[in-house]
Design a protein around this motif. Structure first.
Motif, PDB file in Angstrom:
ATOM      1  N   GLY A 259       1.559   7.878   9.493  1.00 46.11           N
ATOM      2  CA  GLY A 259       0.656   8.879  10.097  1.00 46.11           C
ATOM      3  C   GLY A 259      -0.523   9.040   8.854  1.00 46.11           C
ATOM      4  O   GLY A 259      -1.593   9.475   9.426  1.00 46.11           O
ATOM      5  N   GLU A 260      -0.452   8.659   7.787  1.00 46.88           N
ATOM      6  CA  GLU A 260      -1.560   8.527   7.027  1.00 46.88           C
ATOM      7  C   GLU A 260      -1.867   7.141   6.801  1.00 46.88           C
ATOM      8  O   GLU A 260      -3.403   6.942   6.506  1.00 46.88           O
ATOM      9  CB  GLU A 260      -0.919   9.026   5.389  1.00 46.88           C
ATOM     10  N   MET A 261      -1.225   6.079   6.778  1.00 51.18           N
ATOM     11  CA  MET A 261      -1.654   4.755   6.753  1.00 51.18           C
ATOM     12  C   MET A 261      -1.095   3.926   7.957  1.00 51.18           C
ATOM     13  O   MET A 261       0.073   4.066   8.130  1.00 51.18           O
ATOM     14  CB  MET A 261      -1.174   4.258   5.481  1.00 51.18           C
TER      15      MET A 261
ATOM     16  N   LYS B 199       1.910  -2.248   2.780  1.00 49.84           N
ATOM     17  CA  LYS B 199       2.206  -1.821   4.212  1.00 49.84           C
ATOM     18  C   LYS B 199       3.843  -1.902   4.449  1.00 49.84           C
ATOM     19  O   LYS B 199       4.109  -0.719   5.296  1.00 49.84           O
ATOM     20  CB  LYS B 199       1.746  -2.797   5.302  1.00 49.84           C
ATOM     21  N   LEU B 200       4.708  -2.488   3.635  1.00 48.80           N
ATOM     22  CA  LEU B 200       6.037  -2.388   4.035  1.00 48.80           C
ATOM     23  C   LEU B 200       6.709  -1.076   3.713  1.00 48.80           C
ATOM     24  O   LEU B 200       7.555  -0.550   4.578  1.00 48.80           O
ATOM     25  CB  LEU B 200       6.763  -3.507   3.251  1.00 48.80           C
ATOM     26  N   ALA B 201       6.376  -0.425   2.817  1.00 47.01           N
ATOM     27  CA  ALA B 201       6.652   0.909   2.433  1.00 47.01           C
ATOM     28  C   ALA B 201       6.464   2.099   3.448  1.00 47.01           C
ATOM     29  O   ALA B 201       7.169   2.807   3.508  1.00 47.01           O
ATOM     30  CB  ALA B 201       6.171   1.144   0.892  1.00 47.01           C
ATOM     31  N   VAL B 202       5.322   1.552   4.262  1.00 47.47           N
ATOM     32  CA  VAL B 202       5.060   2.596   5.216  1.00 47.47           C
ATOM     33  C   VAL B 202       5.577   2.253   6.651  1.00 47.47           C
ATOM     34  O   VAL B 202       5.619   3.174   7.560  1.00 47.47           O
ATOM     35  CB  VAL B 202       3.468   2.882   5.453  1.00 47.47           C
TER      36      VAL B 202
END
Length: 138
Positions: free
Chosen positions: A97-99, A88-91
């Motif tokens: 919007g996708e994840m 999750k950190l990367a998003v």
């Protein structure tokens, strides 16, 4: 722990248990092999899907009934740290919007950390299994 705090801890314990139980069941019902494949695709050994799913199901039930609350909660802390860092950190905090982002994982982490530190004996199996020292100051 004071009565109000203990009631709050019971609520956290049961809700967190239900959430993890459902997440674990979905992993197995939806095809744990698919989760194992996804784990492999992000660099986590596939067998860890079984470990994570098992911890979620068994740990969820344990929290609901109040068995091993501190240990199970510590395991959930580790799972949430892993999920946040690896997935999750990367998003970002709110997602891309996708994840979904890691805001909900962070809330679960905080709930589990509270229970790992404080425990929750009210309405629990642990209350009957562990002898309580009446002189203890918690």
């Amino acid at each position: 722990m004071r009565v109000k705090n203990e009631i709050g801890a019971v609520v956290l314990r049961v809700i967190l248990g239900v959430i993890f139980l459902i997440h674990g069941l979905v992993k197995f019902q939806g095809g744990i092999e698919n989760i194992a494949g996804w784990f492999s695709s992000i660099g986590i050994p596939g067998f860890m899907a079984y470990v994570v799913g098992g911890i979620e199901v068994i740990g969820g039930i344990a929290l609901i009934i109040g068995f091993g609350t501190r240990i199970v909660s510590a395991l959930f802390v580790i799972l949430m740290i892993g999920a946040i860092i690896k997935v999750k950190l990367a998003v970002g905090f709110l997602g891309n919007g996708e994840m979904a982002g890691y805001e909900l994982d962070l809330a679960f982490l905080a709930m589990a950390l509270f229970l790992a530190i404080n425990g929750s004996k009210q309405f629990s199996v642990d209350k009957f299994l562990v002898k309580v020292n009446p002189n203890r100051l918690d």
